[in-house]
Motif scaffolding. Structure first.
Motif, short mmCIF file in Angstrom:
data_model
loop_
_atom_site.label_atom_id
_atom_site.label_comp_id
_atom_site.label_asym_id
_atom_site.label_seq_id
_atom_site.Cartn_x
_atom_site.Cartn_y
_atom_site.Cartn_z
N ASP A 19 -7.47 0.15 5.67
CA ASP A 19 -6.29 0.87 5.19
C ASP A 19 -5.68 1.76 6.27
N ALA A 20 -6.53 2.36 7.08
CA ALA A 20 -6.06 3.30 8.10
C ALA A 20 -6.85 3.05 9.37
N ARG A 55 -1.38 2.43 7.90
CA ARG A 55 -1.07 3.57 8.76
C ARG A 55 -2.00 3.58 9.95
N LEU A 140 -5.42 10.96 9.03
CA LEU A 140 -5.87 9.74 8.35
C LEU A 140 -5.92 9.92 6.85
N SER A 146 4.88 9.93 6.59
CA SER A 146 5.19 8.50 6.69
C SER A 146 6.13 8.31 7.87
N ARG A 373 -12.55 2.80 2.60
CA ARG A 373 -11.80 2.98 3.82
C ARG A 373 -12.70 2.62 5.00
N VAL A 375 -12.52 3.02 9.30
CA VAL A 375 -11.75 3.55 10.42
C VAL A 375 -12.31 2.96 11.70
#
Length: 379
Positions: A19-20, A55, A140, A146, A373, A375
């Motif tokens: 997701d990030a 993102r 994060l 945005s 999530r 990273v």
């Protein structure tokens, strides 16, 4: 998980369902470092595009706004523009000069003289990498931004090299001076250290490109200022390595022979009330601040381990009370040029406010499924 950051297919596979993404261009020791930056950039662009990552937080540098003429920093500038072109929500962290760069000059520090090619009275931003990790974790986790954002990370103060030398002298107890040397003299030192010609020029360019008439695009503000001081960092991280002295701060521990007076009367009552209050609220909810700190610890630990060429693995449970469960499931940092992956699961209260930054009522039953999530970091 071992993934070479220059292998785009491998990076795409490693970031599936992410997701990030926190991306740090890998350091390079080749003759053409900018070509290596371009290859790493291709990997992150492929990953973001193919996996539709929502993102990205990218660790860039002060000076990337020049786009050209700043040595290795030009590689970071290329990554900035390439990620921008994907249209993803992205924050570029333009960071100051790392405190940890001083660790590469331990012999000079022990000898008592640092040699630099920048003017000794030219101030620049100095920052602790741990503070960068804190900012990265905040970005994060925060849903409050945005589009394309640039967040400078300037450390607590702009320092000249003279001020740095004075600070290190006070923090370590070892007299340390600084002198400006010619570019050719520094070039010779870099070659003697084993750098190729192209790499030496790229390293020099990070100083020469910002030496004259450069004004950072992001001025220092309260928002760009971070707390860790060079003095505190040097005392904790450099003092023992330079002098062999203990890093225990004087006065930090109480002498066993010093009598400790017991509190009585109202003071004792107030202490008991405070203890009861803390016990009653200790496990109510895990706020964004506490989770951010633990994530930042993970990012910093993984990156540091990768820089040191070690492997670190572990897990850190954060809180398990009143509808809030968060845990960093895995921290793995592996030897460059591979990536470090931090995975964590989050289960939050009914309003999902702990992760989203609110302060909702504590004690509600968990009504949302865990948020997954991952990273990705590149050392």
């Amino acid at each position: 998980m071992r993934v070479a950051p220059y292998d785009a297919d491998a990076v795409v596979a490693a970031t599936e369902d992410v997701d990030a993404l926190f991306w740090v261009d890998p350091t390079t020791g080749s003759e053409d470092p900018l070509a290596d930056y371009a290859r790493a950039t291709s990997s992150v662009v492929r990953a973001v595009t193919d996996n539709r990552i929502g993102r990205v937080v990218f660790q860039s540098s002060v000076g990337a706004e020049k786009r050209h003429g700043a040595g290795e920093i030009d590689g970071l500038a290329h990554t900035e523009t390439a990620v921008d072109d994907t249209g993803v929500d992205v924050t570029h962290l333009r960071c100051g000069y790392f405190f940890t760069n001083l660790e590469r000059q331990l012999d000079a520090l022990r000898a008592g003289t640092l040699q630099v090619i920048l003017p000794l009275d030219q101030p620049m931003a100095w920052v602790a990498p741990r503070d960068i990790a804190e900012v990265a974790a905040t970005r994060l986790l925060s849903p409050a931004w945005s589009g394309r954002c640039v967040q400078a990370v300037h450390g607590p103060a702009d320092l000249t090299w003279r001020q740095v030398a004075d600070t290190l002298t006070a923090a370590t107890g070892r007299q340390i001076g600084v002198e400006q040397i010619a570019d050719d003299a520094m070039r010779t030192q870099l070659h003697q250290a084993g750098m190729t010609g192209g790499l030496a020029e790229a390293v020099l360019g990070m100083s020469t490109g910002l030496r004259e008439n450069f004004v950072p695009e992001q001025r220092r503000t309260v928002r760009t200022t971070t707390p860790t001081t060079l003095a505190a960092w040097a005392y904790d991280h450099l003092r023992r390595r330079i002098t062999g002295a203990s890093s225990t701060r004087s006065g930090s521990s109480r002498s066993a022979s010093r009598p400790v007076r017991a509190a009585h009367g109202r003071r004792a009552g107030r202490r008991r009330q405070a203890q009861a209050h803390r016990a009653g609220h200790r496990r109510r909810s895990l706020t964004i601040g506490k989770f951010r700190t633990n994530l930042a610890d993970a990012l910093n630990r993984a990156t540091s381990a990768a820089e040191e060429g070690t492997v670190a693995a572990g897990a850190a449970a954060v809180d398990h009370g009143h509808g809030v469960v968060t845990a960093i499931r895995r921290i793995q940092a592996v030897v460059h040029p591979v990536v470090a992956v931090v995975e964590f699961d989050v289960a939050v209260g009914a309003d999902d406010l702990c992760v989203r930054g609110g302060h909702g009522p504590a004690g509600r039953a968990t009504a949302l499924p865990p948020l997954h999530r991952r990273v990705l970091l590149t050392p």
